[in-house]
Design a protein around this motif. Structure first.
Motif, PDB file in Angstrom:
ATOM      1  N   SER A   3       0.826  -1.209   0.000  1.00 50.74           N
ATOM      2  CA  SER A   3       0.000   0.000   0.000  1.00 50.74           C
ATOM      3  C   SER A   3       0.860   1.259   0.000  1.00 50.74           C
ATOM      4  O   SER A   3       0.465   2.287  -0.534  1.00 50.74           O
ATOM      5  CB  SER A   3      -0.937   0.003   1.203  1.00 50.74           C
ATOM      6  OG  SER A   3      -0.195  -0.037   2.418  1.00 50.74           O
ATOM      7  N   SER A   4       2.060   1.188   0.621  1.00 50.97           N
ATOM      8  CA  SER A   4       2.951   2.350   0.630  1.00 50.97           C
ATOM      9  C   SER A   4       4.390   1.888   0.409  1.00 50.97           C
ATOM     10  O   SER A   4       4.772   0.805   0.859  1.00 50.97           O
ATOM     11  CB  SER A   4       2.839   3.118   1.948  1.00 50.97           C
ATOM     12  OG  SER A   4       3.422   2.387   3.008  1.00 50.97           O
ATOM     13  N   VAL A   5       5.144   2.702  -0.296  1.00 57.11           N
ATOM     14  CA  VAL A   5       6.563   2.438  -0.547  1.00 57.11           C
ATOM     15  C   VAL A   5       7.328   3.728  -0.292  1.00 57.11           C
ATOM     16  O   VAL A   5       7.088   4.740  -0.955  1.00 57.11           O
ATOM     17  CB  VAL A   5       6.821   1.950  -1.990  1.00 57.11           C
ATOM     18  CG1 VAL A   5       8.312   1.779  -2.230  1.00 57.11           C
ATOM     19  CG2 VAL A   5       6.080   0.641  -2.261  1.00 57.11           C
ATOM     20  N   ASP A   6       8.212   3.700   0.699  1.00 60.27           N
ATOM     21  CA  ASP A   6       9.111   4.823   0.983  1.00 60.27           C
ATOM     22  C   ASP A   6      10.513   4.440   0.544  1.00 60.27           C
ATOM     23  O   ASP A   6      10.985   3.341   0.867  1.00 60.27           O
ATOM     24  CB  ASP A   6       9.100   5.148   2.475  1.00 60.27           C
ATOM     25  CG  ASP A   6       7.863   5.912   2.897  1.00 60.27           C
ATOM     26  OD1 ASP A   6       7.964   7.138   3.035  1.00 60.27           O
ATOM     27  OD2 ASP A   6       6.797   5.281   3.058  1.00 60.27           O
ATOM     28  N   VAL A   7      11.192   5.328  -0.149  1.00 55.94           N
ATOM     29  CA  VAL A   7      12.504   5.032  -0.728  1.00 55.94           C
ATOM     30  C   VAL A   7      13.531   6.011  -0.173  1.00 55.94           C
ATOM     31  O   VAL A   7      13.323   7.225  -0.179  1.00 55.94           O
ATOM     32  CB  VAL A   7      12.461   5.112  -2.266  1.00 55.94           C
ATOM     33  CG1 VAL A   7      13.824   4.787  -2.860  1.00 55.94           C
ATOM     34  CG2 VAL A   7      11.410   4.149  -2.819  1.00 55.94           C
ATOM     35  N   LEU A  56      12.566   6.670  -8.524  1.00 55.87           N
ATOM     36  CA  LEU A  56      11.149   7.038  -8.548  1.00 55.87           C
ATOM     37  C   LEU A  56      10.281   5.887  -9.041  1.00 55.87           C
ATOM     38  O   LEU A  56       9.148   5.697  -8.578  1.00 55.87           O
ATOM     39  CB  LEU A  56      10.943   8.268  -9.432  1.00 55.87           C
ATOM     40  CG  LEU A  56      11.409   9.606  -8.840  1.00 55.87           C
ATOM     41  CD1 LEU A  56      11.446  10.679  -9.916  1.00 55.87           C
ATOM     42  CD2 LEU A  56      10.496  10.031  -7.697  1.00 55.87           C
ATOM     43  N   ALA A  57      10.826   5.094  -9.971  1.00 56.09           N
ATOM     44  CA  ALA A  57      10.090   3.929 -10.462  1.00 56.09           C
ATOM     45  C   ALA A  57       9.879   2.905  -9.354  1.00 56.09           C
ATOM     46  O   ALA A  57       8.861   2.205  -9.323  1.00 56.09           O
ATOM     47  CB  ALA A  57      10.833   3.300 -11.638  1.00 56.09           C
ATOM     48  N   VAL A  58      10.840   2.798  -8.420  1.00 62.85           N
ATOM     49  CA  VAL A  58      10.677   1.906  -7.275  1.00 62.85           C
ATOM     50  C   VAL A  58       9.534   2.400  -6.394  1.00 62.85           C
ATOM     51  O   VAL A  58       8.644   1.638  -5.990  1.00 62.85           O
ATOM     52  CB  VAL A  58      11.987   1.811  -6.464  1.00 62.85           C
ATOM     53  CG1 VAL A  58      11.766   1.037  -5.167  1.00 62.85           C
ATOM     54  CG2 VAL A  58      13.086   1.154  -7.295  1.00 62.85           C
ATOM     55  N   ALA A  59       9.537   3.692  -6.088  1.00 65.11           N
ATOM     56  CA  ALA A  59       8.477   4.255  -5.252  1.00 65.11           C
ATOM     57  C   ALA A  59       7.105   4.095  -5.895  1.00 65.11           C
ATOM     58  O   ALA A  59       6.087   3.954  -5.198  1.00 65.11           O
ATOM     59  CB  ALA A  59       8.759   5.733  -4.975  1.00 65.11           C
ATOM     60  N   ALA A  60       7.062   4.084  -7.228  1.00 64.74           N
ATOM     61  CA  ALA A  60       5.786   4.006  -7.941  1.00 64.74           C
ATOM     62  C   ALA A  60       5.060   2.688  -7.726  1.00 64.74           C
ATOM     63  O   ALA A  60       3.881   2.565  -8.079  1.00 64.74           O
ATOM     64  CB  ALA A  60       6.014   4.239  -9.436  1.00 64.74           C
ATOM     65  N   PHE A  61       5.721   1.695  -7.143  1.00 63.66           N
ATOM     66  CA  PHE A  61       5.056   0.434  -6.848  1.00 63.66           C
ATOM     67  C   PHE A  61       4.059   0.575  -5.697  1.00 63.66           C
ATOM     68  O   PHE A  61       3.235  -0.323  -5.482  1.00 63.66           O
ATOM     69  CB  PHE A  61       6.082  -0.656  -6.504  1.00 63.66           C
ATOM     70  CG  PHE A  61       6.697  -1.311  -7.716  1.00 63.66           C
ATOM     71  CD1 PHE A  61       6.097  -2.409  -8.304  1.00 63.66           C
ATOM     72  CD2 PHE A  61       7.878  -0.825  -8.260  1.00 63.66           C
ATOM     73  CE1 PHE A  61       6.658  -3.023  -9.410  1.00 63.66           C
ATOM     74  CE2 PHE A  61       8.454  -1.431  -9.366  1.00 63.66           C
ATOM     75  CZ  PHE A  61       7.842  -2.528  -9.954  1.00 63.66           C
ATOM     76  N   GLY A  62       4.124   1.643  -4.917  1.00 66.19           N
ATOM     77  CA  GLY A  62       3.162   1.841  -3.838  1.00 66.19           C
ATOM     78  C   GLY A  62       1.778   2.142  -4.390  1.00 66.19           C
ATOM     79  O   GLY A  62       1.629   2.975  -5.289  1.00 66.19           O
ATOM     80  N   ARG A  79      -0.968   3.396  -2.669  1.00 60.23           N
ATOM     81  CA  ARG A  79      -1.551   4.650  -2.163  1.00 60.23           C
ATOM     82  C   ARG A  79      -0.493   5.692  -1.821  1.00 60.23           C
ATOM     83  O   ARG A  79      -0.733   6.884  -1.989  1.00 60.23           O
ATOM     84  CB  ARG A  79      -2.413   4.350  -0.928  1.00 60.23           C
ATOM     85  CG  ARG A  79      -3.675   3.581  -1.241  1.00 60.23           C
ATOM     86  CD  ARG A  79      -4.690   3.661  -0.108  1.00 60.23           C
ATOM     87  NE  ARG A  79      -4.209   3.020   1.106  1.00 60.23           N
ATOM     88  CZ  ARG A  79      -4.416   1.745   1.399  1.00 60.23           C
ATOM     89  NH1 ARG A  79      -5.081   0.972   0.560  1.00 60.23           N
ATOM     90  NH2 ARG A  79      -3.951   1.230   2.534  1.00 60.23           N
ATOM     91  N   ARG A  80       0.634   5.261  -1.317  1.00 63.91           N
ATOM     92  CA  ARG A  80       1.688   6.209  -0.947  1.00 63.91           C
ATOM     93  C   ARG A  80       2.946   5.859  -1.719  1.00 63.91           C
ATOM     94  O   ARG A  80       3.381   4.702  -1.729  1.00 63.91           O
ATOM     95  CB  ARG A  80       1.957   6.153   0.560  1.00 63.91           C
ATOM     96  CG  ARG A  80       3.154   6.979   1.022  1.00 63.91           C
ATOM     97  CD  ARG A  80       3.367   6.854   2.531  1.00 63.91           C
ATOM     98  NE  ARG A  80       4.663   7.354   2.941  1.00 63.91           N
ATOM     99  CZ  ARG A  80       4.936   8.632   3.190  1.00 63.91           C
ATOM    100  NH1 ARG A  80       3.982   9.541   3.060  1.00 63.91           N
ATOM    101  NH2 ARG A  80       6.142   9.007   3.572  1.00 63.91           N
ATOM    102  N   ARG A  81       3.539   6.872  -2.341  1.00 62.88           N
ATOM    103  CA  ARG A  81       4.769   6.695  -3.117  1.00 62.88           C
ATOM    104  C   ARG A  81       5.697   7.840  -2.743  1.00 62.88           C
ATOM    105  O   ARG A  81       5.451   8.977  -3.137  1.00 62.88           O
ATOM    106  CB  ARG A  81       4.483   6.705  -4.616  1.00 62.88           C
ATOM    107  CG  ARG A  81       3.393   5.756  -5.058  1.00 62.88           C
ATOM    108  CD  ARG A  81       2.999   5.989  -6.510  1.00 62.88           C
ATOM    109  NE  ARG A  81       1.896   5.152  -6.932  1.00 62.88           N
ATOM    110  CZ  ARG A  81       0.614   5.465  -6.828  1.00 62.88           C
ATOM    111  NH1 ARG A  81       0.281   6.659  -6.309  1.00 62.88           N
ATOM    112  NH2 ARG A  81      -0.334   4.653  -7.231  1.00 62.88           N
ATOM    113  N   ALA A  82       6.734   7.540  -1.961  1.00 64.90           N
ATOM    114  CA  ALA A  82       7.560   8.623  -1.413  1.00 64.90           C
ATOM    115  C   ALA A  82       9.042   8.369  -1.654  1.00 64.90           C
ATOM    116  O   ALA A  82       9.574   7.320  -1.278  1.00 64.90           O
ATOM    117  CB  ALA A  82       7.293   8.766   0.086  1.00 64.90           C
ATOM    118  N   LEU A  83       9.683   9.324  -2.276  1.00 63.05           N
ATOM    119  CA  LEU A  83      11.141   9.334  -2.425  1.00 63.05           C
ATOM    120  C   LEU A  83      11.669  10.459  -1.548  1.00 63.05           C
ATOM    121  O   LEU A  83      11.249  11.615  -1.701  1.00 63.05           O
ATOM    122  CB  LEU A  83      11.535   9.571  -3.885  1.00 63.05           C
ATOM    123  CG  LEU A  83      13.035   9.669  -4.172  1.00 63.05           C
ATOM    124  CD1 LEU A  83      13.674   8.292  -4.103  1.00 63.05           C
ATOM    125  CD2 LEU A  83      13.278  10.298  -5.541  1.00 63.05           C
TER     126      LEU A  83
END
Length: 463
Positions: A372-376, A395-401, A403-407
């Motif tokens: 649901s969320s990915v923090d990088v 950023l592509a890694v964070a995009a796997f979240g 609802r939450r995508r944070a770099l």
């Protein structure tokens, strides 16, 4: 921590910022319920991020030199006392097991989940090279061999692996030499620690890095490698005619025309983070004699252990009634095991910011149940290299979240030539909501079964 009772402390010997030192500090803090908010000072090179390349390189070389040992101090190093300094970090209590071996961020997370200490099988040293140059690997070999001779004279039970890698160390590779000091037998301080601090019959786990690299080893206790698997490059990329090498040397202030690496004798030797066979045998002998089961995990690549440990954490969290759907992708020194378990996060650790390591987490995420969320937290390496991942890949890694995508912007600012202290990870993870209580510690047998199942597809060998 020097022979003869001299005042050279263990904290002075073990290289500041080295993987083993950071992971030791993070594990110790997590086991006592503390985070890494005190790890890492303000980055002295941050103000040079926008400076011209020659200015930035000179600042990096000066910073490396300030923290390095002098050649005279090398003769004072006592590797046995360094082992004691490492073991003394842990509280004097009985532990339900222990993890030893190669420096890997997932090893720290695994040790914390098990509620046991982690002890490295080697430590790193940085030593002054006053007339050094990043583009003179033969000169680096000569200087390093002389230093290794001084060290080995008082420490016959270690092997010294010298690594000359301008791709991962930049200009500092011309100001200092990097020595990985690997114990060839189980240090007495470790044996005493295990005897005094382990519960009866407590299991012991040895983690090994199986990566190989071309190595020059003449059998005198000192070996030499040009480049490193951690650089994100291949051995052929350090050939004098390689385009990647010319890019690396240009960025580090060197000249490819001067690059004349020595001939290597062993194209299949374990790289710098490999565990010495004598250390493994010594541990096997000790555990067999004292009635402690010994298990071993062999990782062909760091991604395999990172992915399996992340899957293990998800299982562990869900077994305790938590979602296991919030991921943090750590990198290099940017990790905080205590904040991870305090917030109920799944941790995936990238060894560094190279494209290969970032691609490893992308492949794992692509084949995993969505988060649901990915923090990088991308650690800027402080150098430029053609092997590094760009911010779009992070950023592509964070995009796997979902609802939450944070770099993390603080880590990304000035990437890749800035530097960020370990406490940056703590500052970011402190903003995550609490998810207490912490699950009860995993048992070793249960953890190994999950690692075996999760890591089989990636070649992780668990015995």
């Amino acid at each position: 921590m020097a022979a003869g009772g001299a005042a050279l402390a263990g904290g002075r010997i073990v290289a500041a910022g080295s993987a083993a030192r950071v992971l030791l500090a993070a594990t110790v803090r997590a086991l006592r319920g503390d985070d890494c908010g005190d790890l890492g000072q303000s980055a002295p090179l941050s103000r040079f991020t926008g400076a011209p390349e020659p200015v930035r390189r000179a600042a990096a070389a000066r910073a490396a030199g300030r923290l390095a040992l002098t050649p005279a101090q090398v003769a004072e190093v006592d590797a046995e006392r360094v082992a004691g300094w490492i073991a003394d970090h842990y509280p004097a209590r009985r532990w339900p097991g222990a993890v030893l071996g190669a420096p890997h961020g997932a090893a720290a997370h695994l040790a914390v989940a098990l509620g046991v200490p982690w002890l490295p099988a080697a430590f790193e040293m940085a030593v002054h090279w006053s007339c050094g140059a990043v583009d003179r690997p033969r000169a680096a070999l000569d200087h390093g061999a002389a230093l290794a001779g001084r060290l080995l004279a008082g420490n016959p039970d270690v092997h010294v692996r010298q690594v000359h890698c301008p791709a991962s160390r930049g200009a500092s590779a011309g100001a200092t030499v990097a020595l990985a000091v690997r114990w060839r037998s189980l240090p007495g301080a470790y044996a005493r620690f295990l005897a005094d601090r382990l519960e009866p019959g407590a299991p012991v786990l040895l983690l090994d890095d199986a990566r190989t690299w071309p190595v020059l080893d003449e059998g005198r206790g000192h070996s030499f490698q040009v480049g490193s698997p951690a650089s994100g490059l291949d051995p052929v990329d350090f050939h004098p005619d390689a385009h990647a090498l010319r890019q690396v040397l240009r960025s580090a202030g060197g000249d490819g025309a001067h690059w004349e690496p020595p001939d290597v004798s062993s194209p299949q030797a374990f790289a710098e983070h490999g565990v010495e066979s004598g250390f493994a045998q010594g541990l096997r002998t000790w555990t067999g004699r004292h009635g402690h089961p010994l298990h071993r995990v062999l990782a062909p690549q760091p991604d395999a252990l990172s992915a399996a440990t992340a899957d293990l954490y998800r299982y562990w969290l869900r077994r305790a009634g938590k979602t296991g759907n919030r991921l943090v992708v750590e990198c290099g020194r940017l990790l905080d095991p205590w904040q991870v378990i305090r917030a109920g996060l799944v941790p995936y650790w990238c060894e560094n910011a190279t494209r290969r390591r970032v691609a490893g987490v992308e492949w794992w995420l692509a084949g995993s149940e969505p988060f649901s969320s990915v923090d990088v937290l991308p650690e800027p390496p402080g150098v430029r290299s053609p092997a590094l991942a760009g911010l779009p890949q992070w950023l592509a890694v964070a995009a796997f979240g979902r609802r939450r995508r944070a770099l993390d912007r603080g880590s990304a600012r000035g990437y890749p030539v800035s530097t960020v202290p370990t406490r940056r990870a703590t500052e970011v993870l402190r903003n995550q909501p609490y998810d207490l209580p912490v699950p009860p510690p995993l048992g070793m047998a249960e953890a190994l079964a999950e690692l075996r199942e999760a890591g089989a597809a990636q070649g992780l060998l668990v015995s």
